[in-house]
Scaffold this active site. Structure first.
Site, mmCIF file in Angstrom:
data_model
loop_
_atom_site.group_PDB
_atom_site.id
_atom_site.type_symbol
_atom_site.label_atom_id
_atom_site.label_comp_id
_atom_site.label_asym_id
_atom_site.label_seq_id
_atom_site.Cartn_x
_atom_site.Cartn_y
_atom_site.Cartn_z
ATOM 1 C CG ASP A 280 5.932 3.630 0.543
ATOM 2 O OD1 ASP A 280 4.727 3.418 0.267
ATOM 3 O OD2 ASP A 280 6.291 4.361 1.492
ATOM 4 C CE LYS B 241 2.405 4.778 8.016
ATOM 5 N NZ LYS B 241 1.027 4.708 8.514
ATOM 6 C CE1 TYR C 15 -2.385 3.259 2.579
ATOM 7 C CE2 TYR C 15 -3.603 2.634 0.602
ATOM 8 C CZ TYR C 15 -3.389 3.500 1.664
ATOM 9 O OH TYR C 15 -4.192 4.612 1.801
HETATM 10 P P1 KE4 Z 1 -0.660 8.370 4.582
HETATM 11 O O1 KE4 Z 1 -1.137 9.118 3.362
HETATM 12 O O2 KE4 Z 1 -1.763 7.554 5.244
HETATM 13 O O3 KE4 Z 1 0.093 9.274 5.579
HETATM 14 O O4 KE4 Z 1 0.479 7.330 4.111
HETATM 15 C C1 KE4 Z 1 0.150 6.412 3.098
HETATM 16 C C2 KE4 Z 1 1.110 5.247 3.171
HETATM 17 C C3 KE4 Z 1 2.130 5.158 2.231
HETATM 18 N N1 KE4 Z 1 3.018 4.131 2.255
HETATM 19 C C4 KE4 Z 1 2.940 3.176 3.211
HETATM 20 C C5 KE4 Z 1 3.956 2.061 3.200
HETATM 21 C C6 KE4 Z 1 1.923 3.224 4.205
HETATM 22 O O5 KE4 Z 1 1.874 2.256 5.145
HETATM 23 C C7 KE4 Z 1 0.991 4.278 4.189
HETATM 24 C C8 KE4 Z 1 -0.134 4.382 5.208
HETATM 25 N N2 KE4 Z 1 -0.256 3.295 6.116
HETATM 26 C C9 KE4 Z 1 -1.575 3.028 6.632
HETATM 27 C C10 KE4 Z 1 -1.447 1.870 7.625
HETATM 28 N N3 KE4 Z 1 -1.524 0.631 7.003
HETATM 29 C C11 KE4 Z 1 -2.211 4.219 7.252
HETATM 30 C C12 KE4 Z 1 -3.434 3.924 8.105
HETATM 31 C C13 KE4 Z 1 -4.669 4.467 7.500
HETATM 32 O O6 KE4 Z 1 -4.843 4.352 6.269
HETATM 33 O O7 KE4 Z 1 -5.466 5.011 8.276
#
Ligand code: KE4
Length: 436
Positions: A243, A271, A148
């Site tokens: 990523d 994060k 993701y």
């Molecule tokens: P954000 O746009 O949510 O800050 O980051 C996206 C993203 C990009 N790359 C990786 C590897 C990620 O894990 C994420 C976001 N992770 C999720 C948790 N699995 C965020 C939780 C959510 O969607 O509320």
């Protein structure tokens, strides 16, 4: 928070939320739709613990999905944010704190020579893809099923995390044109990558991946996989993009690229680098990053990028991580936790497997091995969901999805481990007996 909320008051809050927010939440996974039951509303966090509006307390293994490696309400971060507050919250003009945070990332992340700060992981990955396409003049890129990378259109093809959990392999509203150039292969299948690139490699801008998958549960790269991707990308003029929004400063201080010794051409972060406030970043080789506006032609911008409050929090957290080395202790706790959980599940006759990478961990209700999303998808989701609810009722908050990793903080200690394993004993028995 005032007195503990009554069940009726909670029900009213939950119905208010669902009336004005899709699913009552601002991010799908928080809705508990994949595990069943209603979510709770947080009143406060402290250290490794969360307290909900009904006064119930939980050992938290989500830690805001990774950012809070120093724990909830860390005084290290609160002090820095309070100090900045008195000077203002946003300027839309350069500050020294942004330079300090960027210098930290350059110093600590092997592949970063130059970096741009943004406000989320999604912004970081969508910008990194644009830079890779702009730098190479190519449009196609390869991602892996179950990885993701946020919710920008080009990535929403059988993504992990929320999308996989909600069974939306490609979201409505994503035009075919947006994903036409996105190739998809199983994680850890190096032969498939080699075959694709032997045929069409000169069309690819990038190989884009989570170097350790954290959005399909925790899935580690098999020996040789990352090295092989780096070689294939190099041989065909494509960029290797890690990523590390989740793995950055989580699987080790220098992320997966330091842990596995593979330096990508571009890296995305998020994060932990914001300390719980909104910060993302993309960075890498100088010759690539100098393609970014205003010095280069690849456009990218953001009103709140490098925000003073967020960079204050990010600098405080990273400064602490630079001055201390919590990773061995975090990994020891993670190993003790996973070994304890697997022993308890085995004792209850529930097949399970799991892994640890630094301060991240995962447990699958699957006998293992799990090397790809395709493997993970065969896990016993119904049993996981029952176990999740039983753990919640015993004061342990695991990620409300079988397709997520778990996260620790420096505040998780003996009390939290004992509480968690005691809860797991009861939860596993309840699941096993419930099936009897
Ligand atoms: P954000 O746009 O949510 O800050 O980051 C996206 C993203 C990009 N790359 C990786 C590897 C990620 O894990 C994420 C976001 N992770 C999720 C948790 N699995 C965020 C939780 C959510 O969607 O509320």
């Amino acid at each position: 928070m005032t007195e503990a909320q009554s069940p009726e008051a909670f029900a009213r809050l939950w119905s208010r939320a669902q009336a004005v927010l899709p699913g009552g939440v601002n991010s799908p996974v928080r809705s508990f739709r994949s595990v069943g039951g209603d979510p709770f509303f947080v009143a406060r966090g402290e250290g490794a613990w969360l307290e909900d509006t009904r006064g119930r307390r939980y050992v938290d293994y989500i830690m805001s999905w990774g950012p809070l490696i120093l724990g909830h309400a860390s005084e290290v971060i609160n002090e820095a944010v309070r100090a900045q507050l008195s000077r203002g919250t946003s300027y839309g003009a350069p500050t020294e704190a942004e330079v300090e945070l960027a210098e930290r990332l350059v110093r600590l992340v092997p592949g970063i020579e130059m970096v741009r700060l943004v406000n989320s992981g999604t912004e970081a990955t969508m910008s990194a893809l644009r830079v890779a396409r702009g730098y190479t003049g190519r449009n196609r890129f390869l991602k892996f099923t179950g990885c993701y990378h946020g919710h920008a259109d080009p990535f929403l093809v059988a993504a992990g995390s929320g999308v996989a959990t909600l069974g939306l392999p490609n979201s409505p509203g994503v035009p075919d044109a947006a994903v036409r150039d996105t190739a998809l292969l199983p994680f850890n299948d190096l032969d498939a990558v080699r075959d694709l690139f032997q045929r069409e490699g000169d069309q690819f801008a990038a190989i884009f991946l989570e170097p350790v998958m954290g959005n399909a549960g925790l899935i580690s790269p098999q020996p040789g996989f990352l090295e092989g991707l780096q070689e294939i990308a190099r041989d065909h003029g494509a960029l290797l993009v890690f990523d590390e929004v989740m793995t950055g400063f989580r699987v080790g201080r220098g992320g997966a690229q330091e842990r596995f010794g593979i330096v990508p051409d571009l890296t995305t972060l998020g994060k932990v680098i914001g300390g719980g406030l909104p910060v993302g970043a993309f960075g890498g080789r100088r010759d690539i990053m100098e393609q970014v506006a205003p010095v280069g032609p690849v456009y990218q911008a953001g009103t709140l990028s490098g925000n003073p409050l967020a960079t204050a929090a990010g600098n405080a957290q990273l400064a602490w991580l630079e001055a201390h080395d919590p990773y061995p202790a975090l990994e020891t706790y993670a190993r003790r936790l996973v070994d304890g959980l697997l022993g308890i599940l085995d004792g209850a006759g529930i097949p399970a497997s799991g892994g640890v990478e630094g301060s991240m961990f995962g447990v699958f209700f699957h006998p293992g091995p799990v090397h790809s999303y395709e493997d993970a998808a065969a896990a016993d989701l119904a049993r996981f969901n029952r176990f999740h609810r039983e753990m919640l009722e015993r004061g342990v908050f695991l990620a409300p999805s079988a397709f997520e990793a778990g996260f620790l903080s420096v505040r998780h200690g003996e009390e939290e481990l004992a509480h968690t394993l005691e809860a797991a004993q009861g939860a596993a028995e309840a699941v096993a007996n419930g099936e009897a």
